[in-house]
Design an enzyme around this catalytic site. Structure first.
Site, PDB file in Angstrom:
ATOM      1  N   CYS A   1      -8.888 -28.553  10.025  1.00  0.00           N
ATOM      2  CA  CYS A   1     -10.124 -29.332  10.080  1.00  0.00           C
ATOM      3  C   CYS A   1      -9.866 -30.835   9.986  1.00  0.00           C
ATOM      4  O   CYS A   1     -10.658 -31.640  10.478  1.00  0.00           O
ATOM      5  CB  CYS A   1     -11.070 -28.882   8.965  1.00  0.00           C
ATOM      6  SG  CYS A   1     -11.766 -27.231   9.236  1.00  0.00           S
TER       7      CYS A   1
ATOM      8  N   CYS B   1     -14.496 -28.906   5.094  1.00  0.00           N
ATOM      9  CA  CYS B   1     -13.219 -28.242   4.813  1.00  0.00           C
ATOM     10  C   CYS B   1     -12.080 -29.254   4.815  1.00  0.00           C
ATOM     11  O   CYS B   1     -12.011 -30.127   5.679  1.00  0.00           O
ATOM     12  CB  CYS B   1     -12.963 -27.145   5.840  1.00  0.00           C
ATOM     13  SG  CYS B   1     -11.394 -26.272   5.611  1.00  0.00           S
TER      14      CYS B   1
ATOM     15  N   ASP C   1      -8.585  -7.239  -0.383  1.00  0.00           N
ATOM     16  CA  ASP C   1      -7.689  -7.430   0.753  1.00  0.00           C
ATOM     17  C   ASP C   1      -8.404  -7.011   2.021  1.00  0.00           C
ATOM     18  O   ASP C   1      -9.295  -6.148   1.992  1.00  0.00           O
ATOM     19  CB  ASP C   1      -6.416  -6.588   0.597  1.00  0.00           C
ATOM     20  CG  ASP C   1      -6.644  -5.143   1.044  1.00  0.00           C
ATOM     21  OD1 ASP C   1      -6.329  -4.811   2.207  1.00  0.00           O
ATOM     22  OD2 ASP C   1      -7.165  -4.338   0.236  1.00  0.00           O
TER      23      ASP C   1
ATOM     24  N   ASP D   1       0.848  -1.190   0.000  1.00  0.00           N
ATOM     25  CA  ASP D   1       0.000   0.000   0.000  1.00  0.00           C
ATOM     26  C   ASP D   1       0.886   1.243   0.000  1.00  0.00           C
ATOM     27  O   ASP D   1       2.106   1.151   0.087  1.00  0.00           O
ATOM     28  CB  ASP D   1      -0.954  -0.016   1.196  1.00  0.00           C
ATOM     29  CG  ASP D   1      -0.242  -0.077   2.536  1.00  0.00           C
ATOM     30  OD1 ASP D   1       0.947   0.289   2.602  1.00  0.00           O
ATOM     31  OD2 ASP D   1      -0.863  -0.498   3.518  1.00  0.00           O
TER      32      ASP D   1
ATOM     33  N   HIS E   1      -6.978 -21.754   9.143  1.00  0.00           N
ATOM     34  CA  HIS E   1      -8.272 -22.191   8.598  1.00  0.00           C
ATOM     35  C   HIS E   1      -8.973 -21.056   7.853  1.00  0.00           C
ATOM     36  O   HIS E   1      -9.483 -21.260   6.741  1.00  0.00           O
ATOM     37  CB  HIS E   1      -9.186 -22.702   9.718  1.00  0.00           C
ATOM     38  CG  HIS E   1     -10.617 -22.834   9.280  1.00  0.00           C
ATOM     39  ND1 HIS E   1     -11.097 -23.916   8.578  1.00  0.00           N
ATOM     40  CD2 HIS E   1     -11.670 -21.973   9.420  1.00  0.00           C
ATOM     41  CE1 HIS E   1     -12.383 -23.733   8.295  1.00  0.00           C
ATOM     42  NE2 HIS E   1     -12.752 -22.568   8.803  1.00  0.00           N
TER      43      HIS E   1
ATOM     44  N   GLY F   1      -0.342   5.625   3.178  1.00  0.00           N
ATOM     45  CA  GLY F   1      -1.226   6.721   3.561  1.00  0.00           C
ATOM     46  C   GLY F   1      -2.330   6.331   4.512  1.00  0.00           C
ATOM     47  O   GLY F   1      -2.701   7.092   5.400  1.00  0.00           O
ATOM     48  N   PHE F   2      -2.836   5.108   4.372  1.00  0.00           N
ATOM     49  CA  PHE F   2      -3.968   4.686   5.193  1.00  0.00           C
ATOM     50  C   PHE F   2      -3.591   4.592   6.670  1.00  0.00           C
ATOM     51  O   PHE F   2      -4.416   4.783   7.539  1.00  0.00           O
ATOM     52  CB  PHE F   2      -4.467   3.325   4.698  1.00  0.00           C
ATOM     53  CG  PHE F   2      -5.779   2.905   5.290  1.00  0.00           C
ATOM     54  CD1 PHE F   2      -6.962   3.458   4.839  1.00  0.00           C
ATOM     55  CD2 PHE F   2      -5.837   1.958   6.293  1.00  0.00           C
ATOM     56  CE1 PHE F   2      -8.186   3.073   5.373  1.00  0.00           C
ATOM     57  CE2 PHE F   2      -7.052   1.567   6.839  1.00  0.00           C
ATOM     58  CZ  PHE F   2      -8.216   2.121   6.369  1.00  0.00           C
TER      59      PHE F   2
ATOM     60  N   CYS G   1      -8.795 -28.365   5.011  1.00  0.00           N
ATOM     61  CA  CYS G   1      -7.559 -27.753   5.504  1.00  0.00           C
ATOM     62  C   CYS G   1      -6.937 -28.604   6.606  1.00  0.00           C
ATOM     63  O   CYS G   1      -7.588 -29.469   7.211  1.00  0.00           O
ATOM     64  CB  CYS G   1      -7.798 -26.330   5.997  1.00  0.00           C
ATOM     65  SG  CYS G   1      -8.467 -26.174   7.670  1.00  0.00           S
TER      66      CYS G   1
ATOM     67  N   ASP H   1      -2.930   8.499  -2.045  1.00  0.00           N
ATOM     68  CA  ASP H   1      -4.175   9.217  -2.314  1.00  0.00           C
ATOM     69  C   ASP H   1      -4.608   9.969  -1.065  1.00  0.00           C
ATOM     70  O   ASP H   1      -4.107   9.730   0.028  1.00  0.00           O
ATOM     71  CB  ASP H   1      -5.282   8.256  -2.766  1.00  0.00           C
ATOM     72  CG  ASP H   1      -5.523   7.125  -1.769  1.00  0.00           C
ATOM     73  OD1 ASP H   1      -4.618   6.846  -0.963  1.00  0.00           O
ATOM     74  OD2 ASP H   1      -6.599   6.514  -1.799  1.00  0.00           O
TER      75      ASP H   1
END
Length: 450
Positions: free
Chosen positions: A360, A355, A317, A138, A385, A141-142, A357, A197
């Site tokens: 799980c 799931c 994101d 990024d 997860h 600025g945020f 993963c 920005d």
């Protein structure tokens, strides 16, 4: 231009599945990007403290120190840094394992420590954090005012030159200009870099919104001029304009005139109502070029991602999947599962029986409940997860569009999340604009405004 965007792989009305070729990885869109967190200074003589913070066994910590997987040793002050850009509690190998394509790195925190100069000296962020796939940074600025983001922007002094704010390190005034933001990101070396920005919350109205939008357009020219690596890094512009469709349109047209590699829709997820949210996304995606990626910033709720993808967005994101994991909450097809609840204490089922993963497959709800109430390992397992869930959602969106079954996928997703048919009215309105019939998921009288 250091990317290639092929959006002809598949589409349904406004939704599209594309191949995004970046310098370090070939990505499939729609895609979700996990967000790296703030660097944490660690005295390497106090590994016990790190163990209590992370739950990682001391042997593993020692290995990671020696392998420089997570930690970097500064030869002068013997401090390590959990590298900003990596995800709390997860290694880069684990992120590859779950199918992560792009990690978002935080420019603000990277510049504070360990510094973009050091990262550049050591070969760039990819090498520094041992991440072979794509990175996005990024603009910084945020997070400018004290590192807490847009909610505290009133503490910063925003002028045409840039943004002056108080350093969280020594309290001294710091100035971030568009030029400096780009120079920092050029040194960090991410595949995608963001223009600085002028950010205002969407709940703000009046002349400040117009001022910020026009300043964003002026600053993009300064960012373009300062960008020294256009053949290696892709500079994305950010559409601002609050909830005003006229200002959004002016900003979109101004950015498109600059012929940038990609475009982001910014200033959302800041407290606006959902009807306003999806209308801004729909307006911007309709006006942005077909042959460039579209990135909706700060969006991480699965429902929002499905809606935005239906409206023609490609990238997202958010800290939500990992942040909610640290509060003991798992993402599941029905919405969320709160593992801290007492009902989980003797539940021997996996978080999500559907799931695949690692979490799980190997752990029960009861075990994770025991961990999340007193051990950091619980949040690490839930982070794994939750990010797996987000990667699978991204993959399912992509494949359903390619295989021409996107409307069916959307309906099945909504039926699982809203089994009573109480799909929020804003979702129904957005899907109507997207040309997707979800009547089979909705009870005629039970749609509610969210």
């Amino acid at each position: 231009m250091a990317l290639r965007f092929e959006n002809v792989l598949g589409r349904f009305n406004r939704a599209r599945a594309a191949r995004l070729t970046l310098p370090h990885f070939v990505c499939q869109t729609p895609l979700f990007m996990p967000v790296g967190t703030q660097a944490l200074p660690i005295n390497l003589l106090s590994l016990g403290c790190l163990y209590h913070c992370t739950g990682i066994p001391l042997v593993a910590i020692a290995f990671m120190c020696s392998a420089k997987k997570w930690l970097f040793v500064d030869h002068g002050i013997r401090l390590g840094f959990l590298v900003t850009g990596t995800i709390k509690g997860l290694t880069t190998n684990q992120l590859e394992e779950i199918g992560c394509q792009i990690i978002l790195g935080n420019t603000y925190h990277l510049e504070l420590r360990p510094s973009s100069e050091l990262i550049d000296e050591l070969g760039g962020l990819h090498k520094f954090m041992n991440w072979p796939r794509a990175l996005l940074t990024d603009s910084g600025g945020f997070q400018m005012p004290h590192g807490y983001g847009v909610s505290l922007l009133h503490l910063a002094d925003i002028t045409e030159e840039g943004v002056t704010f108080q350093s969280p390190v020594d309290g001294k005034p710091m100035l971030l200009t568009p030029e400096e933001s780009i120079q920092i990101q050029n040194r960090i070396g991410a595949d995608i870099i963001m223009a600085l920005d002028d950010v205002v919350k969407t709940t703000i109205t009046g002349p400040r919104v117009e001022e910020a939008m026009y300043r964003t357009l002026r600053w993009i020219d300064r960012c373009i001029a300062a960008h020294s690596r256009p053949k290696e890094q892709n500079l994305f512009g950010i559409v601002q304009g609050g909830l005003d469709p006229v200002l959004r349109d002016i900003c979109v047209r101004g950015l498109v005139d600059r012929n940038l590699p990609g475009y982001a829709i910014g200033g959302l997820s800041g407290g606006e109502d959902k009807n306003s949210f999806w209308r801004v996304v729909a307006q911007c995606t309709a006006a942005l070029p077909e042959d460039k990626p579209r990135y909706v910033m700060g969006v991480g709720y699965p429902l929002d991602i499905v809606v935005c993808s239906a409206l023609g967005a490609d990238m997202y994101d958010c800290v939500y999947p990992t942040r909610t994991a640290r509060f003991g909450t798992a993402l599941v097809p029905k919405g969320v599962l709160k593992l801290k609840h007492k009902a989980m204490a003797d539940d021997t089922r996996p978080i999500d029986p559907t799931c695949m993963c690692m979490v799980c497959k190997n752990y029960t709800r009861a075990y994770i409940h025991c961990l999340v109430t007193k051990d950091a390992m619980g949040s690490q397992l839930l982070s794994y997860h939750n990010l797996y869930y987000m990667m699978k959602l991204s993959g399912d969106l992509h494949s359903s569009i390619i295989q021409e079954r996107f409307p069916k996928f959307v309906c099945e997703f909504l039926q699982k999340m809203f089994p009573k048919g109480d799909v929020p009215e804003w979702v129904c309105n957005a899907m109507e604009v997207a040309g997707i019939d979800i009547s089979c998921c909705c009870s005629p009288l039970s749609s509610i405004e969210d």
